[in-house]
Design a protein around this motif. Sequence first.
Motif, PDB file in Angstrom:
ATOM      1  N   PHE A  30      66.104  87.133  64.995  1.00 12.82           N
ATOM      2  CA  PHE A  30      67.458  87.152  65.543  1.00 12.82           C
ATOM      3  C   PHE A  30      67.716  85.912  66.396  1.00 12.82           C
ATOM      4  N   VAL A  31      66.754  85.541  67.232  1.00  5.85           N
ATOM      5  CA  VAL A  31      66.908  84.338  68.052  1.00  5.85           C
ATOM      6  C   VAL A  31      67.081  83.114  67.149  1.00  5.85           C
ATOM      7  N   GLU A  32      66.323  83.076  66.071  1.00  5.57           N
ATOM      8  CA  GLU A  32      66.427  81.974  65.100  1.00  5.57           C
ATOM      9  C   GLU A  32      67.871  81.817  64.617  1.00  5.57           C
ATOM     10  N   ARG A  33      68.499  82.910  64.238  1.00  7.93           N
ATOM     11  CA  ARG A  33      69.874  82.876  63.733  1.00  7.93           C
ATOM     12  C   ARG A  33      70.877  82.562  64.833  1.00  7.93           C
ATOM     13  N   PHE A  34      70.663  83.146  66.019  1.00  6.83           N
ATOM     14  CA  PHE A  34      71.576  82.867  67.131  1.00  6.83           C
ATOM     15  C   PHE A  34      71.543  81.390  67.512  1.00  6.83           C
ATOM     16  N   GLN A  35      70.356  80.808  67.524  1.00  8.29           N
ATOM     17  CA  GLN A  35      70.230  79.393  67.891  1.00  8.29           C
ATOM     18  C   GLN A  35      71.048  78.516  66.941  1.00  8.29           C
ATOM     19  N   VAL A  36      70.937  78.789  65.668  1.00  6.62           N
ATOM     20  CA  VAL A  36      71.672  78.024  64.652  1.00  6.62           C
ATOM     21  C   VAL A  36      73.177  78.217  64.803  1.00  6.62           C
ATOM     22  N   PHE A  37      73.604  79.466  64.950  1.00  6.05           N
ATOM     23  CA  PHE A  37      75.032  79.774  64.963  1.00  6.05           C
ATOM     24  C   PHE A  37      75.713  79.265  66.233  1.00  6.05           C
ATOM     25  N   PHE A  38      75.070  79.419  67.370  1.00  8.43           N
ATOM     26  CA  PHE A  38      75.651  78.930  68.625  1.00  8.43           C
ATOM     27  C   PHE A  38      75.803  77.413  68.594  1.00  8.43           C
ATOM     28  N   SER A  39      74.821  76.746  68.031  1.00 15.31           N
ATOM     29  CA  SER A  39      74.870  75.288  67.941  1.00 15.31           C
ATOM     30  C   SER A  39      76.000  74.836  67.020  1.00 15.31           C
ATOM     31  N   ALA A  40      76.126  75.488  65.874  1.00 13.19           N
ATOM     32  CA  ALA A  40      77.109  75.072  64.869  1.00 13.19           C
ATOM     33  C   ALA A  40      78.546  75.394  65.273  1.00 13.19           C
ATOM     34  N   VAL A  41      78.763  76.571  65.846  1.00 17.55           N
ATOM     35  CA  VAL A  41      80.131  77.034  66.106  1.00 17.55           C
ATOM     36  C   VAL A  41      80.622  76.689  67.508  1.00 17.55           C
ATOM     37  N   TRP A  42      79.746  76.804  68.496  1.00 16.30           N
ATOM     38  CA  TRP A  42      80.162  76.557  69.881  1.00 16.30           C
ATOM     39  C   TRP A  42      79.522  75.305  70.482  1.00 16.30           C
ATOM     40  N   ASN A  43      78.755  74.584  69.676  1.00 13.76           N
ATOM     41  CA  ASN A  43      78.079  73.376  70.145  1.00 13.76           C
ATOM     42  C   ASN A  43      77.270  73.673  71.406  1.00 13.76           C
ATOM     43  N   TYR A  44      76.611  74.820  71.387  1.00 14.85           N
ATOM     44  CA  TYR A  44      75.859  75.284  72.550  1.00 14.85           C
ATOM     45  C   TYR A  44      74.399  75.490  72.163  1.00 14.85           C
ATOM     46  N   ASP A  45      73.515  74.906  72.950  1.00 12.79           N
ATOM     47  CA  ASP A  45      72.074  75.057  72.722  1.00 12.79           C
ATOM     48  C   ASP A  45      71.568  76.185  73.609  1.00 12.79           C
ATOM     49  N   ILE A  46      71.123  77.274  72.992  1.00 12.23           N
ATOM     50  CA  ILE A  46      70.691  78.440  73.780  1.00 12.23           C
ATOM     51  C   ILE A  46      69.461  78.152  74.628  1.00 12.23           C
ATOM     52  N   THR A  47      68.748  77.051  74.355  1.00 10.41           N
ATOM     53  CA  THR A  47      67.543  76.740  75.137  1.00 10.41           C
ATOM     54  C   THR A  47      67.850  75.877  76.366  1.00 10.41           C
ATOM     55  N   THR A  48      69.077  75.368  76.496  1.00  8.72           N
ATOM     56  CA  THR A  48      69.429  74.522  77.637  1.00  8.72           C
ATOM     57  C   THR A  48      69.261  75.285  78.947  1.00  8.72           C
ATOM     58  N   GLY A  49      68.474  74.714  79.854  1.00  5.92           N
ATOM     59  CA  GLY A  49      68.234  75.364  81.141  1.00  5.92           C
ATOM     60  C   GLY A  49      67.287  76.543  81.057  1.00  5.92           C
TER      61      GLY A  49
END
Length: 237
Positions: A179-198
Amino acid sequence: MAAATVNEHLPTPLDATSEPPPLFDGTTRLYINYACPFAQRVWITRNYKGLHDKIKLVPINLQNRPAWYKEKVHHENKVPALEHNGKIIGESLDLIKYVDSNFEGPSLLPDDPAKKEFAEELIAYTDTFNKTVYTSFKGDTVKEAGPAFDHLENVLHKFDDGPFLLGQFSFVDIAYIPFVERFQVFFSAVWNYDITTGRPKLTRWIEELNKIDAYKPTKVDAKVVIESYKARFQAQQ
């Protein structure tokens, strides 16, 4: 340690035109879908324990399912399902534990009682984690999903004997990473957000998981994730 790398030829998914395999002939079969995160959990488990020759992968096309799958294999018509010893077992979290306890290979359960207890807490939280993130897609996504990723970051600080959720690699990491794998991809592509930042612990956790040979071949192509999530979630808005 995990089993040595196996370059496995992945079979073509079976669809409505496909004949069933010789069911209940003594072969142990894991019915999966290559894009399904729940099936991926059990696929990783099977790989990590080095069971490539003991558990045969049978991929199912979920968009064009063979009728025999529901009729003869898994009446709920879902994946994953395991055909073993004349019976069918479903539910991904149950299957991780079943494969771990009924087959050879490195154990995915910790011996430490404190870690076992914490493992159950983390497993119980998986549905909440996924629901929080999925629900966020309908609102202020980055803000609403943030606490779920912060929670993972915080729990990764609990044990300092390794980079994983219980320190050492375990079934808990397997429960979360699809699930984290998919969220990381989708957040980056759609919201230009890196879930690992900070979130340095989360960053390292993902980096270390990406080194595990049992996990690498199960990863989904980023384009598949983006297209399916857009169709599934953004069409609802």
